[in-house]
Motif scaffolding. Structure first.
Motif, PDB file in Angstrom:
ATOM      1  N   ARG A  39       0.779  -1.234   0.027  1.00  0.00           N
ATOM      2  CA  ARG A  39      -0.003   0.059  -0.042  1.00  0.00           C
ATOM      3  C   ARG A  39       0.959   1.189   0.209  1.00  0.00           C
ATOM      4  O   ARG A  39       0.615   2.302  -0.643  1.00  0.00           O
ATOM      5  N   ASP A  40       1.886   1.285   0.851  1.00  0.00           N
ATOM      6  CA  ASP A  40       2.907   2.351   0.979  1.00  0.00           C
ATOM      7  C   ASP A  40       3.285   2.657  -0.716  1.00  0.00           C
ATOM      8  O   ASP A  40       3.937   1.645  -1.015  1.00  0.00           O
ATOM      9  N   PRO A  41       3.397   4.004  -0.962  1.00  0.00           N
ATOM     10  CA  PRO A  41       3.806   4.054  -2.400  1.00  0.00           C
ATOM     11  C   PRO A  41       5.347   3.859  -2.318  1.00  0.00           C
ATOM     12  O   PRO A  41       6.056   3.359  -3.585  1.00  0.00           O
TER      13      PRO A  41
ATOM     14  N   LEU B 285       7.040   1.450  -0.766  1.00  0.00           N
ATOM     15  CA  LEU B 285       7.184   0.032  -0.694  1.00  0.00           C
ATOM     16  C   LEU B 285       6.674  -0.525  -2.262  1.00  0.00           C
ATOM     17  O   LEU B 285       7.391  -1.459  -2.852  1.00  0.00           O
ATOM     18  N   ALA B 286       5.571   0.027  -2.642  1.00  0.00           N
ATOM     19  CA  ALA B 286       4.894  -0.288  -3.837  1.00  0.00           C
ATOM     20  C   ALA B 286       6.009   0.042  -5.240  1.00  0.00           C
ATOM     21  O   ALA B 286       5.968  -0.871  -6.111  1.00  0.00           O
ATOM     22  N   ALA B 287       6.597   0.969  -4.953  1.00  0.00           N
ATOM     23  CA  ALA B 287       7.848   1.261  -5.950  1.00  0.00           C
ATOM     24  C   ALA B 287       9.077   0.259  -5.894  1.00  0.00           C
ATOM     25  O   ALA B 287       9.329  -0.118  -7.072  1.00  0.00           O
ATOM     26  N   ALA B 288       9.387  -0.150  -4.874  1.00  0.00           N
ATOM     27  CA  ALA B 288      10.481  -1.282  -4.662  1.00  0.00           C
ATOM     28  C   ALA B 288      10.013  -2.631  -5.098  1.00  0.00           C
ATOM     29  O   ALA B 288      10.638  -3.143  -5.872  1.00  0.00           O
ATOM     30  N   CYS B 289       8.622  -2.885  -4.864  1.00  0.00           N
ATOM     31  CA  CYS B 289       7.944  -4.234  -5.019  1.00  0.00           C
ATOM     32  C   CYS B 289       7.717  -4.052  -6.651  1.00  0.00           C
ATOM     33  O   CYS B 289       8.089  -5.036  -7.589  1.00  0.00           O
ATOM     34  N   ALA B 290       7.602  -3.064  -7.237  1.00  0.00           N
ATOM     35  CA  ALA B 290       7.347  -2.930  -8.644  1.00  0.00           C
ATOM     36  C   ALA B 290       8.377  -2.996  -9.708  1.00  0.00           C
ATOM     37  O   ALA B 290       8.521  -3.931 -10.621  1.00  0.00           O
ATOM     38  N   ALA B 291       9.572  -2.689  -9.255  1.00  0.00           N
ATOM     39  CA  ALA B 291      11.004  -2.916  -9.738  1.00  0.00           C
ATOM     40  C   ALA B 291      11.330  -4.367  -9.833  1.00  0.00           C
ATOM     41  O   ALA B 291      11.714  -4.740 -10.964  1.00  0.00           O
ATOM     42  N   LEU B 292      10.985  -5.118  -8.627  1.00  0.00           N
ATOM     43  CA  LEU B 292      11.465  -6.493  -8.945  1.00  0.00           C
ATOM     44  C   LEU B 292      10.478  -7.390  -9.510  1.00  0.00           C
ATOM     45  O   LEU B 292      10.812  -8.383 -10.074  1.00  0.00           O
ATOM     46  N   HIS B 293       9.271  -6.834  -9.368  1.00  0.00           N
ATOM     47  CA  HIS B 293       8.276  -7.625 -10.205  1.00  0.00           C
ATOM     48  C   HIS B 293       8.604  -7.497 -11.957  1.00  0.00           C
ATOM     49  O   HIS B 293       8.374  -8.450 -12.408  1.00  0.00           O
ATOM     50  N   HIS B 294       9.279  -6.303 -12.112  1.00  0.00           N
ATOM     51  CA  HIS B 294       9.558  -6.238 -13.654  1.00  0.00           C
ATOM     52  C   HIS B 294      10.783  -7.039 -13.975  1.00  0.00           C
ATOM     53  O   HIS B 294      10.668  -7.532 -15.075  1.00  0.00           O
ATOM     54  N   ASP B 295      11.814  -7.088 -13.077  1.00  0.00           N
ATOM     55  CA  ASP B 295      12.863  -7.912 -12.983  1.00  0.00           C
ATOM     56  C   ASP B 295      13.075  -8.658 -11.986  1.00  0.00           C
ATOM     57  O   ASP B 295      13.914  -8.046 -10.986  1.00  0.00           O
ATOM     58  N   PRO B 296      12.530 -10.007 -11.715  1.00  0.00           N
ATOM     59  CA  PRO B 296      13.092 -10.537 -10.531  1.00  0.00           C
ATOM     60  C   PRO B 296      14.373 -10.902 -10.341  1.00  0.00           C
ATOM     61  O   PRO B 296      15.043 -11.071  -9.355  1.00  0.00           O
ATOM     62  N   ALA B 297      15.267 -10.942 -11.482  1.00  0.00           N
ATOM     63  CA  ALA B 297      16.713 -11.270 -11.529  1.00  0.00           C
ATOM     64  C   ALA B 297      17.528  -9.971 -10.917  1.00  0.00           C
ATOM     65  O   ALA B 297      18.733  -9.946 -10.687  1.00  0.00           O
ATOM     66  N   ASP B 298      16.942  -8.871 -10.844  1.00  0.00           N
ATOM     67  CA  ASP B 298      17.791  -7.533 -10.266  1.00  0.00           C
ATOM     68  C   ASP B 298      18.297  -8.060  -8.991  1.00  0.00           C
ATOM     69  O   ASP B 298      17.596  -8.328  -8.230  1.00  0.00           O
TER      70      ASP B 298
END
Length: 245
Positions: free
Chosen positions: A143-145, A147-160
């Motif tokens: 919910r927190d923006p 945290l959402a930004a950090a999660c979105a980055a790894l959703h886009h590239d799990p190998a990051d």
């Protein structure tokens, strides 16, 4: 989720789904077990996503707005229930052993079984369901923006390979704050969440037919053997057997 359909009763039955196909957002007034005896199925609500291969089922309590999505050639099995044998008011992933698997398949088959026979089958199914252990395989929605930004980055590239400190800097916050948000909002540490995310993506890629080594590298494991070890600990079998059960 928009255009939510309301169904008075959760259906019982089965339907084949091709990869990418699904059932759009809806809710029903009764409970449901969702199971893919072939392929991988995801169930998404406002609270997050639950993913289940062939030795897992997803519990969807009455009133939950959710949608289904198939990954790989999927044989979807649905069991509608008027009672809540699990006493769970939230979705959950449950382990499915050989007996429960066969009970679900038999109960959802289009057969000429009599009502007394179906009632006996359901009674045994419910007994097995009560014994099915819950599996901690859920990706909650942040919910927190920050945290959402950090999660979105790894959703886009799990190998990051970004560290928590690096993700925090990208999101404009501190490492300590981001670590606290992972535990407070998602109920797990950052390393635990990243492993869940990578396993989530691995299941979907395996369902699409990618080789184990390619999946391992795309999801951030240094070697295929490291991936196989983590996958087997999480699901009880190797990724090479994921769609031959």
């Amino acid at each position: 989720m928009s255009n939510i359909r309301h169904m008075p009763e959760a259906p019982t039955g089965h339907r084949p789904l091709t990869t990418g196909a699904g059932i759009d957002a809806h809710r029903h007034d009764t409970h449901q077990i969702v199971y893919a005896c072939r392929g991988v199925l995801s169930v998404t609500t406002d609270a997050g996503t639950w993913v289940a291969p062939a030795n897992r089922a997803i519990w969807v309590p009455a009133g939950t707005v959710h949608e289904h999505r198939a990954h790989g050639d999927t044989d979807l099995r649905l069991v509608g229930l008027t009672r809540n044998p699990l006493r769970l008011g939230r979705p959950a992933v449950l382990a499915v052993g050989p007996l429960l698997r066969e009970l679900i398949i038999a109960y959802t088959a289009e057969s000429a079984a009599s009502e007394p026979e179906r009632a006996r089958l359901l009674a045994v199914l419910l007994d097995q369901l009560k014994r099915a252990p819950e599996q901690p395989f859920h990706l909650p929605t942040p919910r927190d923006p920050r945290l959402a930004a950090a999660c979105a980055a790894l959703h886009h590239d799990p190998a990051d390979p970004a560290t928590l400190a690096q993700l925090a800097a990208r999101a404009g916050t501190s490492e300590r704050t981001l670590a606290r948000l992972f535990r407070a909002e998602l109920g797990m540490s950052f390393p635990q969440w990243r492993t869940q995310l990578r396993l989530h993506h691995a299941l979907l890629l395996l369902a699409d037919g990618l080789p184990v080594t390619a999946v391992a590298h795309r999801c951030g494991w240094a070697t295929a053997s490291a991936f196989i070890d983590v996958f087997k600990k999480a699901f009880g079998y190797t990724p090479g057997r994921a769609f031959t059960l």
